[in-house]
Enzyme design. Structure first.
Site, PDB file in Angstrom:
ATOM      1  N   CYS A  98       0.829  -1.217   0.000  1.00  0.00           N
ATOM      2  CA  CYS A  98       0.000   0.000   0.000  1.00  0.00           C
ATOM      3  C   CYS A  98       0.860   1.263   0.000  1.00  0.00           C
ATOM      4  CB  CYS A  98      -0.938   0.001   1.195  1.00  0.00           C
ATOM      5  SG  CYS A  98      -2.003  -1.441   1.224  1.00  0.00           S
ATOM      6  N   HIS A 364      -9.235   3.873  -1.016  1.00  0.00           N
ATOM      7  CA  HIS A 364      -7.883   3.311  -0.911  1.00  0.00           C
ATOM      8  C   HIS A 364      -7.587   2.361  -2.071  1.00  0.00           C
ATOM      9  CE1 HIS A 364      -4.209   1.925   0.766  1.00  0.00           C
ATOM     10  NE2 HIS A 364      -4.665   0.985   1.565  1.00  0.00           N
TER      11      HIS A 364
HETATM   12  N1  COA Z   1     -16.546   0.769   5.068  1.00  0.00           N
HETATM   13  C1  COA Z   1     -17.837   1.120   5.122  1.00  0.00           C
HETATM   14  N2  COA Z   1     -18.805   0.554   4.373  1.00  0.00           N
HETATM   15  C2  COA Z   1     -18.409  -0.398   3.518  1.00  0.00           C
HETATM   16  C3  COA Z   1     -17.076  -0.815   3.398  1.00  0.00           C
HETATM   17  C4  COA Z   1     -16.111  -0.186   4.220  1.00  0.00           C
HETATM   18  N3  COA Z   1     -14.829  -0.533   4.146  1.00  0.00           N
HETATM   19  N4  COA Z   1     -16.992  -1.784   2.471  1.00  0.00           N
HETATM   20  C5  COA Z   1     -18.239  -1.978   2.015  1.00  0.00           C
HETATM   21  N5  COA Z   1     -19.112  -1.149   2.649  1.00  0.00           N
HETATM   22  C6  COA Z   1     -20.559  -1.071   2.505  1.00  0.00           C
HETATM   23  C7  COA Z   1     -21.024  -1.053   1.068  1.00  0.00           C
HETATM   24  O1  COA Z   1     -21.220   0.273   0.614  1.00  0.00           O
HETATM   25  C8  COA Z   1     -22.332  -1.812   1.136  1.00  0.00           C
HETATM   26  O2  COA Z   1     -23.327  -0.943   1.636  1.00  0.00           O
HETATM   27  P1  COA Z   1     -24.886  -1.150   1.189  1.00  0.00           P
HETATM   28  O3  COA Z   1     -25.303  -2.469   1.747  1.00  0.00           O
HETATM   29  O4  COA Z   1     -25.564   0.017   1.829  1.00  0.00           O
HETATM   30  O5  COA Z   1     -24.871  -1.112  -0.307  1.00  0.00           O
HETATM   31  C9  COA Z   1     -22.103  -2.844   2.226  1.00  0.00           C
HETATM   32  O6  COA Z   1     -21.048  -2.303   3.045  1.00  0.00           O
HETATM   33  C10 COA Z   1     -21.679  -4.192   1.694  1.00  0.00           C
HETATM   34  O7  COA Z   1     -20.653  -3.994   0.716  1.00  0.00           O
HETATM   35  P2  COA Z   1     -19.695  -5.189   0.270  1.00  0.00           P
HETATM   36  O8  COA Z   1     -18.839  -4.705  -0.852  1.00  0.00           O
HETATM   37  O9  COA Z   1     -20.518  -6.414   0.063  1.00  0.00           O
HETATM   38  O10 COA Z   1     -18.796  -5.353   1.571  1.00  0.00           O
HETATM   39  P3  COA Z   1     -17.878  -6.546   1.918  1.00  0.00           P
HETATM   40  O11 COA Z   1     -18.385  -7.176   3.160  1.00  0.00           O
HETATM   41  O12 COA Z   1     -17.697  -7.426   0.723  1.00  0.00           O
HETATM   42  O13 COA Z   1     -16.455  -5.824   2.220  1.00  0.00           O
HETATM   43  C11 COA Z   1     -14.740  -5.219   3.769  1.00  0.00           C
HETATM   44  C12 COA Z   1     -16.239  -5.151   3.410  1.00  0.00           C
HETATM   45  C13 COA Z   1     -14.548  -4.512   5.084  1.00  0.00           C
HETATM   46  C14 COA Z   1     -14.305  -6.684   3.907  1.00  0.00           C
HETATM   47  C15 COA Z   1     -13.928  -4.525   2.635  1.00  0.00           C
HETATM   48  O14 COA Z   1     -14.341  -3.167   2.511  1.00  0.00           O
HETATM   49  C16 COA Z   1     -12.436  -4.563   2.931  1.00  0.00           C
HETATM   50  O15 COA Z   1     -11.796  -5.573   2.737  1.00  0.00           O
HETATM   51  N6  COA Z   1     -11.833  -3.451   3.382  1.00  0.00           N
HETATM   52  C17 COA Z   1     -10.425  -3.381   3.753  1.00  0.00           C
HETATM   53  C18 COA Z   1      -9.562  -3.250   2.535  1.00  0.00           C
HETATM   54  C19 COA Z   1      -8.102  -3.432   2.901  1.00  0.00           C
HETATM   55  O16 COA Z   1      -7.744  -4.284   3.687  1.00  0.00           O
HETATM   56  N7  COA Z   1      -7.232  -2.648   2.277  1.00  0.00           N
HETATM   57  C20 COA Z   1      -5.823  -2.732   2.538  1.00  0.00           C
HETATM   58  C21 COA Z   1      -5.538  -2.123   3.851  1.00  0.00           C
HETATM   59  S1  COA Z   1      -3.877  -2.343   4.373  1.00  0.00           S
END
Ligand code: COA
Length: 419
Positions: A98, A364
């Site tokens: 990242c 991100h």
């Molecule tokens: N924060 C807030 N809301 C989030 C979100 C996040 N990070 N990711 C998804 N959402 C919301 C979506 O908008 C959606 O909302 P809705 O139901 O109102 O449409 C809902 O959550 C479901 O979205 P979805 O894409 O199915 O979520 P998910 O469960 O597949 O993914 C995480 C959620 C947290 C697993 C994913 O965002 C993630 O992996 N984040 C971290 C990324 C990361 O690790 N980056 C590197 C860092 S070092």
């Protein structure tokens, strides 16, 4: 040492630029890796006012383009921005998880400092959303220590959950107080993101619709709207999975002075690496290597944390916003959470954190993030801010803190406006 300057910047919109067919599951790309890269490259060169022919090389920061999109070997793609002017110029891709964007910027700085190059275009790009969450999680886990972490099912939320527990337990914070600290960080980022037209979660987006600009609003969400992802981290503690690109044009100080237009000097940089596996780290309540990178960058720039007017930090998870705030010395160790609770670091603060909305709201796209931090601060410092603005006026001295993996790669830049 001759200092290198940022003389132009561009950030694309960040978001999830795919269409998913709910019945077939088919994913259509609506803004590709290729388009994002070209938009950022053209935008930054245009912003700099430099003739594309005067760009001596193009460096690209990207973490895992082949895993995310099947496309590796991004260097040559940069030629598409200006096929005539860029043909035959040196290009390369730089990877540091990242922190890939900052790594590309640092390599470009070394190249300019060597005297061989005058102007280098640096682009950071990542297109993550062609994969579903499982694929994204697997790809990101490649930035962990695979045998002891990724292969054992340790995801990035889980790795930073270890830091969250480490910090909470070391400083003896109660569960409720700790949850409120993290929710305060997320709410502050969502509030700043509303001012950023390029943000993934901006005006009219999910956080806006739910009114998540206070800790109360986040804490009041029903369990299924803010589920635990990796205890104690919840959905709204996690950064977004985004597509996007950002670019900056870097010039030698001489080249920057020989043209009309603003210039922001990269007055000091720090690059420090921690052991990759978290089991090998001395503790889990501070970013030890990031602190070293901060010290190096501050020493080279001749500044202390008291000189900083605005910073962009790596809030990949809310806990890391807290840890980065302490690593930069903006709060004493163990104090950042309480400082956030007291309302510090918003746009009215002496030193606002992530006026852009940060990784939580701006988004991100991992390889783009480090370049985006520099681009956003350049815009803030040169009076063309994108995002919330600092109530106390234009920031003159700023810093970025960009981390790769579970803060194994740590990159800090100190920026000063000189023209
Ligand atoms: N924060 C807030 N809301 C989030 C979100 C996040 N990070 N990711 C998804 N959402 C919301 C979506 O908008 C959606 O909302 P809705 O139901 O109102 O449409 C809902 O959550 C479901 O979205 P979805 O894409 O199915 O979520 P998910 O469960 O597949 O993914 C995480 C959620 C947290 C697993 C994913 O965002 C993630 O992996 N984040 C971290 C990324 C990361 O690790 N980056 C590197 C860092 S070092």
């Amino acid at each position: 040492m001759s200092k290198v300057c940022i003389v132009g910047a561009h950030n694309t919109k960040f978001g999830s630029f795919v269409q998913r067919n709910k019945e077939t599951g088919e994913i259509t790309d609506v803004l590709s890796l290729y388009e994002l890269l070209v938009e950022a490259a053209r935008g930054a060169v245009g912003d700099s006012g430099i003739d594309p022919k005067e760009i001596d090389g193009i460096w690209i920061g990207s973490f895992a383009p082949a895993m995310f999109t099947n496309q590796d070997h991004l260097g040559p793609l940069a030629l598409e921005a200006f096929p005539e002017a860029f043909r035959f110029k040196p290009t390369k891709r730089v990877e540091g998880a990242c922190a890939s964007g900052s790594m590309a910027i640092f390599d470009a700085i070394y190249a300019i400092e060597s005297g061989r190059f005058r102007n280098i275009l640096v682009v950071g790009v990542e297109k993550m959303n062609l994969l579903k969450t499982l694929g994204v999680t697997h790809t990101l886990a490649g930035a962990s220590h695979w045998p002891s972490e990724g292969a054992e099912g340790m995801t990035f939320p889980a790795l930073f959950a270890e830091y969250a527990k480490g910090y909470r337990d070391h400083y003896k914070l109660g569960d409720d107080e700790f949850r409120r600290i993290l929710a305060t960080c997320a709410a502050q980022m969502y509030a700043n993101g509303l001012e950023n037209p390029l943000a993934h979660f901006g005006k009219g987006g999910p956080s806006d619709k739910l009114g998540l600009v206070t800790a109360e609003a986040i804490l009041g969400l029903p369990e299924d709207r803010n589920p635990i992802v990796a205890d104690p981290l919840r959905l709204h503690d996690c950064s977004l999975v985004s597509d996007g690109a950002a670019a900056v044009v870097l010039s030698s100080a001489d080249a920057a002075r020989s043209r009309k237009g603003p210039a922001v000097e990269i007055s000091g940089i720090g690059h420090s690496t921690e052991r990759l596996a978290i089991k090998d780290r001395a503790n889990m309540h501070e970013l030890i290597a990031a602190k070293r990178a901060v010290a190096e960058a501050f020493k080279e720039a001749g500044v202390t944390s008291k000189d900083l007017d605005a910073v962009e930090v790596h809030d990949c998870f809310t806990i890391n916003q807290v840890l980065c705030t302490e690593a930069l010395g903006l709060s004493a160790d163990g104090q950042a959470g309480k400082d956030y609770l007291a309302g510090r670091f918003g746009p009215r603060d002496r030193c606002p954190v992530n006026l852009s909305g940060g990784l939580k709201a701006k988004g991100h796209p991992v390889g783009a993030t480090g370049v985006s931090m520099h681009a956003m601060l350049y815009k803030q410092m040169t009076g063309t801010p994108i995002g919330a603005t600092r109530a106390m006026g234009l920031p003159g001295v700023c810093a970025t803190l960009n981390v790769g993996g579970s803060a194994a790669t740590n990159a800090v830049s100190v920026l000063k406006r000189i023209l």
